[in-house]
Design a protein around this motif. Structure first.
Motif, short mmCIF file in Angstrom:
data_model
loop_
_atom_site.label_atom_id
_atom_site.label_comp_id
_atom_site.label_asym_id
_atom_site.label_seq_id
_atom_site.Cartn_x
_atom_site.Cartn_y
_atom_site.Cartn_z
N TYR A 74 0.83 -1.20 0.00
CA TYR A 74 0.00 0.00 0.00
C TYR A 74 0.87 1.26 0.00
N VAL A 75 1.89 1.30 0.84
CA VAL A 75 2.68 2.51 1.06
C VAL A 75 3.82 2.66 0.06
N TYR A 297 -5.70 -0.31 -0.93
CA TYR A 297 -5.45 0.98 -1.58
C TYR A 297 -6.62 1.40 -2.46
N TYR A 300 -8.85 3.38 -0.14
CA TYR A 300 -8.34 4.57 0.53
C TYR A 300 -7.49 5.46 -0.37
N LYS A 301 -7.57 5.27 -1.67
CA LYS A 301 -6.73 6.05 -2.59
C LYS A 301 -7.01 7.55 -2.49
N ASP A 304 -6.31 8.75 2.62
CA ASP A 304 -5.35 7.92 3.34
C ASP A 304 -5.64 8.00 4.84
N ASN A 314 0.82 2.67 9.59
CA ASN A 314 0.38 1.98 8.37
C ASN A 314 0.09 0.50 8.60
N LEU A 317 -3.58 -0.61 8.70
CA LEU A 317 -4.45 -0.40 7.53
C LEU A 317 -5.42 -1.56 7.32
N VAL A 469 0.12 9.97 -1.24
CA VAL A 469 -1.20 9.60 -0.74
C VAL A 469 -2.09 10.82 -0.81
N THR A 471 -5.80 12.96 0.37
CA THR A 471 -6.89 13.16 1.33
C THR A 471 -8.02 13.97 0.69
#
Length: 568
Positions: A74-75, A297, A300-301, A304, A314, A317, A469, A471
């Motif tokens: 993901y990260v 992901y 939450y794309k 984040d 993380n 998650l 990432v 928001t």
């Protein structure tokens, strides 16, 4: 957090813990009733291939994998998945070079080999290093499930660590290695169901598995093109393939936890089959876990959770995703948390049993023999159970320190690498090099271990480069009332201002430690012989060497015996 576990979820978690404990009680009351340490630690060498193959996977891919590997993808992207290639490359080396030596030895502790090959001092030093490695690693493994509980229920890390630890200590102490291996099967099923739940729900939400991949590509998460030879680059084809090879080989070739599991099988051929089967099982589980990170992901794309302040790390998650998507379905979040529990339990139970075996065989028995005393079979069993309880208590204490080691995946692999590399080098010196004696081997091991610990845990270290990432899709509630930009800039610290060795990727720790031990051990032995402080070992048993060298030694000995007969 709005969503929490309900009654049905807690019931599922409780059932998981009760079943694991029940297996321990069952194996305490059946079979040979644990009258000997042979049964307690190696199951009278009567286990079949299937449970051992699953157990080899379960002890390696723990809660760290479920939480750490998913958050890694993901990260940082999918480059880490390349490590699975190294599993296949290392398996034949472990199966056909190292494993036959331990089978010929037939001991409970793998470190008994070092005493036979080098001497008592080497055995004690290597055993002590192993104990430190496993206690640190188990602390991280025990800490990982507490992250899941905190993210999903608000249940404190402290109590979750204590509950998981106590259950594991109970069934490990009561049931011995049989209970550990059988619970591994049950717990592995729950692990897989937990990961599968994440992927299925994400697929239903976005429309298809292909769409999950497309979203990951749009977010620059699909990365398989890092071929840099720079050792300071965290994940490349070179670091993951070579570093993964030595890490995997150190675990499956000479590590007490895995060697002890393979020694529960009656013959070498079956143990090799178990090792071969564990490779695809582990790789499938690893790759599925990698894909689960992309599935997370896809949700939450645009918001984040870490940047939005919903979670702190993380590694939380995956449990957050489960609560966000499945909290309205009673029992499903509980099934996932049970999978996290199981992943931690399977690894911790294996560690407790193996550490107890090493302490008994490498420290307590020799100390008793030195005083002219022996421990009775019943006394050995009692001591073994007490050791499991004591070791479990130490692991609980270490778990409270694990939060200071960074992400659980990198922390675990760092611990494996800094101790596993020198240990692999030490066993390799013994099994491959006839002219290495104890003084040279000990010098090589200690210097490489000190170097690895310095590089692995030396501070300060540069930040890890991350991907963008967003928001932009968060609401005020998610942001906890604070303003944040829609795109959170990634970390791009090139680390040039840091000490070079502290910038080296953690994936190189194991091969560096291995090579240093090997080279220093060979050089020190040669210098000591030249200075007449030592001499080549005499009358070495061919069984202490890998099959090819052992066969050559026997052939040379037969030829020598034949020449002596002709002379007489």
């Amino acid at each position: 957090m709005a969503a929490t576990l309900g009654v049905a979820d807690y019931a599922v978690c409780a059932a998981t813990l009760l079943i694991s404990s029940g297996i321990g009680v069952y194996y305490r009351l059946t079979g040979g009733r644990q009258k000997t340490t042979e049964e307690y630690f190696v199951a009278n060498r009567a286990m079949s291939v299937a449970p051992v193959a699953v157990g080899l996977m379960a002890s390696y891919l723990s809660a760290i994998s479920l939480l750490g590997v998913s958050s890694e993808n993901y990260v940082y992207g999918t480059q880490y998945a390349v490590v699975n290639i190294s599993y296949g490359l290392a398996t034949p080396f472990a199966a056909y070079l190292y494993l036959p030596v331990f089978f010929r030895l037939g001991a409970t502790s793998a470190f008994q080999y070092l005493q036979l090959r080098f001497g008592k001092v080497t055995r004690v030093i290597a055993s002590a290093a192993f104990l430190v490695q496993l206690l640190l690693y188990t602390g991280v493994v025990l800490y990982a499930p507490s992250l899941a509980l905190e993210a999903t229920t608000g249940f404190s890390k402290t109590w979750s660590i204590i509950v998981i630890g106590l259950v594991c200590i109970f069934y490990s102490a009561l049931g011995g290695i049989k209970a550990v291996l059988v619970t591994d099967i049950f717990q592995s099923v729950l692990m897989f169901l937990g990961i599968l739940t994440v992927i299925v729900t994400a697929t239903l939400q976005v429309g298809s598995i292909g769409r999950i991949w497309e979203i990951a590509e749009e977010g620059s998460r699909i990365q398989f093109d890092s071929i840099s030879i720079d050792p300071t680059v965290r994940h490349t084809w070179w670091s993951l393939t070579i570093g993964g090879f030595f890490t995997y080989l150190s675990l499956y070739g000479v590590n007490q936890v895995q060697v002890q599991r393979m020694l529960t099988i009656k013959d070498l051929k079956s143990a090799q089959a178990a090792l071969w089967w564990s490779w695809p099982i582990a790789s499938v589980m690893s790759l599925v876990t990698c894909f689960s990170g992309l599935a997370i992901y896809s949700r939450y794309k645009d918001c984040d959770p870490v940047a939005a302040g919903r979670i702190q790390q993380n590694d939380q998650l995956m449990p957050l995703y489960v609560m966000d998507t499945l909290s309205r379905y009673p029992g499903f979040p509980g099934l996932f948390v049970a999978g996290i529990f199981s992943a931690g339990l399977s690894t911790i139970s294996a560690t407790l049993n193996s550490v107890a075996a090493v302490v008994l065989e490498d420290f307590i028995r020799p100390a008793c023999r030195a005083r002219g005393k022996t421990i009775s079979p019943s006394g050995s069993i009692l001591v073994s159970k007490v050791l499991v309880i004591l070791v479990g208590g130490v692991c609980l204490a270490v778990a409270f320190l694990a939060q200071h080691l960074g992400g659980v995946l990198q922390a675990a692999l760092t611990i494996f690498g800094v101790v596993g590399g020198p240990t692999l080098g030490l066993f390799t010196l013994g099994m491959f090099c006839k002219h290495v004696e104890e003084k040279g081997a000990v010098v090589g091991f200690l210097l490489s271990l000190m170097f690895s610990l310095w590089v692995g845990f030396g501070q300060p270290k540069p930040g890890i480069p991350t991907l963008d990432v967003s928001t932009s899709g968060c609401n005020d509630t998610a942001l906890n009332g604070t303003w944040t930009s829609s795109i959170v800039s990634p970390v791009h610290d090139d680390g040039s201002s840091y000490f070079y060795l502290y910038r080296i990727s953690y994936m190189w720790y194991c091969p560096l430690g291995f090579l240093m031990c090997l080279l220093i051990g060979l050089l020190a032995s040669r210098i000591l012989r030249w200075a007449h402080y030592s001499r080549d070992p005499e009358d070495l048993d061919p069984d202490l060497f890998v099959p090819a060298i052992a066969s050559r030694m026997r052939k040379d000995q037969m030829q020598l015996d034949g020449d002596n007969k002709r002379e007489t």
